[in-house]
Scaffold this motif. Structure first.
Motif, mmCIF file in Angstrom:
data_model
loop_
_atom_site.group_PDB
_atom_site.id
_atom_site.type_symbol
_atom_site.label_atom_id
_atom_site.label_comp_id
_atom_site.label_asym_id
_atom_site.label_seq_id
_atom_site.Cartn_x
_atom_site.Cartn_y
_atom_site.Cartn_z
ATOM 1 N N SER A 101 0.323 -1.503 -0.091
ATOM 2 C CA SER A 101 0.275 -0.389 -0.271
ATOM 3 C C SER A 101 0.869 0.982 0.078
ATOM 4 O O SER A 101 0.379 2.282 0.717
ATOM 5 C CB SER A 101 -1.027 -0.105 1.207
ATOM 6 N N LEU A 102 1.596 1.544 -0.894
ATOM 7 C CA LEU A 102 2.368 2.464 -1.158
ATOM 8 C C LEU A 102 1.922 3.714 -1.775
ATOM 9 O O LEU A 102 1.660 3.613 -3.194
ATOM 10 C CB LEU A 102 3.765 2.165 -1.794
ATOM 11 N N ASP A 103 1.173 4.281 -1.642
ATOM 12 C CA ASP A 103 -0.048 5.184 -1.950
ATOM 13 C C ASP A 103 0.573 6.647 -2.625
ATOM 14 O O ASP A 103 -0.403 7.449 -2.512
ATOM 15 C CB ASP A 103 -1.284 5.308 -1.127
ATOM 16 N N MET A 122 13.146 -3.166 0.893
ATOM 17 C CA MET A 122 11.794 -3.056 1.310
ATOM 18 C C MET A 122 11.300 -3.002 -0.733
ATOM 19 O O MET A 122 10.967 -2.204 -1.188
ATOM 20 C CB MET A 122 11.163 -2.304 1.677
ATOM 21 N N ASN A 123 10.451 -4.723 -0.271
ATOM 22 C CA ASN A 123 9.575 -5.012 -1.765
ATOM 23 C C ASN A 123 8.196 -3.896 -1.760
ATOM 24 O O ASN A 123 7.814 -4.181 -0.195
ATOM 25 C CB ASN A 123 9.318 -5.941 -1.590
ATOM 26 N N CYS A 124 8.005 -3.721 -2.714
ATOM 27 C CA CYS A 124 6.469 -1.894 -2.330
ATOM 28 C C CYS A 124 5.800 -2.983 -3.506
ATOM 29 O O CYS A 124 6.638 -3.421 -4.513
ATOM 30 C CB CYS A 124 6.999 -0.989 -1.851
ATOM 31 N N LEU A 125 4.689 -2.672 -3.153
ATOM 32 C CA LEU A 125 3.863 -2.315 -4.900
ATOM 33 C C LEU A 125 3.074 -0.484 -4.264
ATOM 34 O O LEU A 125 2.721 -0.280 -3.506
ATOM 35 C CB LEU A 125 2.427 -3.292 -4.354
ATOM 36 N N LEU A 126 3.235 -0.229 -5.840
ATOM 37 C CA LEU A 126 2.253 1.373 -6.012
ATOM 38 C C LEU A 126 0.858 1.199 -6.179
ATOM 39 O O LEU A 126 0.263 0.296 -6.463
ATOM 40 C CB LEU A 126 2.787 1.899 -6.767
ATOM 41 N N VAL A 163 1.644 -3.095 -8.698
ATOM 42 C CA VAL A 163 0.802 -1.931 -8.621
ATOM 43 C C VAL A 163 -0.497 -2.826 -7.053
ATOM 44 O O VAL A 163 -0.320 -4.269 -7.528
ATOM 45 C CB VAL A 163 0.141 -1.644 -9.865
ATOM 46 N N MET A 164 -0.922 -2.291 -7.113
ATOM 47 C CA MET A 164 -1.916 -2.310 -6.241
ATOM 48 C C MET A 164 -3.104 -1.445 -6.016
ATOM 49 O O MET A 164 -3.044 -0.213 -6.300
ATOM 50 C CB MET A 164 -2.191 -2.621 -4.875
#
Length: 225
Positions: A101-103, A122-126, A163-164
């Motif tokens: 939840s990288l918003d 850190m692994n993230c989704l936009l 992405v999320m």
């Protein structure tokens, strides 16, 4: 939760996922994340026994508690909620498999700064607000690709993995489908920049999300009810 109930829930969910997946392509793989925010650690342990491995929490404190309770199990933990800036360090210390939840670019910069200070990645989704709803977090679809590229360039300690998004909060299936299709189009464009996951679909709309191309779903009540 009884073990038989967990097995039944998981079986039913996998059958539904298979059905939706095959309508898209027999080569399409979907990862299931069990959202345990309304459930107890014991329920997560029971689902683990039934075969589920990846779980997600939307509060840092709850994630910490469950990770601690279940540390002997080889679980994969995802963070899926709004991250408050004062909780960034706490989340980094928990080392989730994926922060979904990288918003915003602002949050990415703040997170990157603190990751750098701790010499961590850190692994993230936009997160994309594809439905353009005020109640939802996320970047607007028009700037999503540009934001994704900016994060890659300016936040070396963040590893973007895709992405999320959350489907439109309406009864009109056509509008929900449209919001998923917007996210999927953006995801397709970002694959050349390393995007692997298109996380969309929850308990009430995951079948539709999978048919629109989602390869990661976040389901709570389907598993834990």
């Amino acid at each position: 939760m009884q073990i038989q109930k967990a097995i039944d829930n998981l079986d039913r969910l996998i059958t539904d996922v298979e059905d939706a997946r095959l309508q898209l392509s027999e080569h399409h793989i979907v990862k299931i994340i069990g959202i345990s925010k309304y459930s107890q650690s014991e329920d997560v342990a029971t689902l683990y026994k039934a075969g589920q491995r990846a779980f997600g929490e939307n509060k840092v404190q709850d994630l910490k508690q469950k990770m601690s309770d279940l540390e002997e199990l080889p679980l994969e933990w995802h963070f899926v909620g709004r991250l408050q800036k004062n909780k960034i360090n706490n989340l980094i210390d928990l080392k989730p498999t994926l922060m979904q939840s990288l918003d915003s670019l602002e949050l990415a910069n703040e997170l990157n700064k603190k990751l750098e200070a701790k010499n961590k990645k850190m692994n993230c989704l936009l997160q994309i607000n594809s439905a353009k709803e005020d109640s939802k977090a996320g970047v607007m679809p028009e700037v999503a690709i540009e934001t994704y590229k900016k994060i890659i360039q300016s936040c070396p300690n963040i590893k973007l993995k895709g992405v999320m998004s959350i489907g439109a909060h309406v009864n009109d299936e056509q509008l929900i489908k449209q919001s998923f299709e917007i996210t999927k189009t953006i995801f397709d464009e970002l694959q050349e920049y390393g995007a692997k996951y298109c996380s969309m679909g929850m308990s009430n709309d995951f079948k539709l999300a999978i048919k629109c191309g989602s390869n990661m779903i976040r389901v709570g009540s389907s598993l834990f009810k």
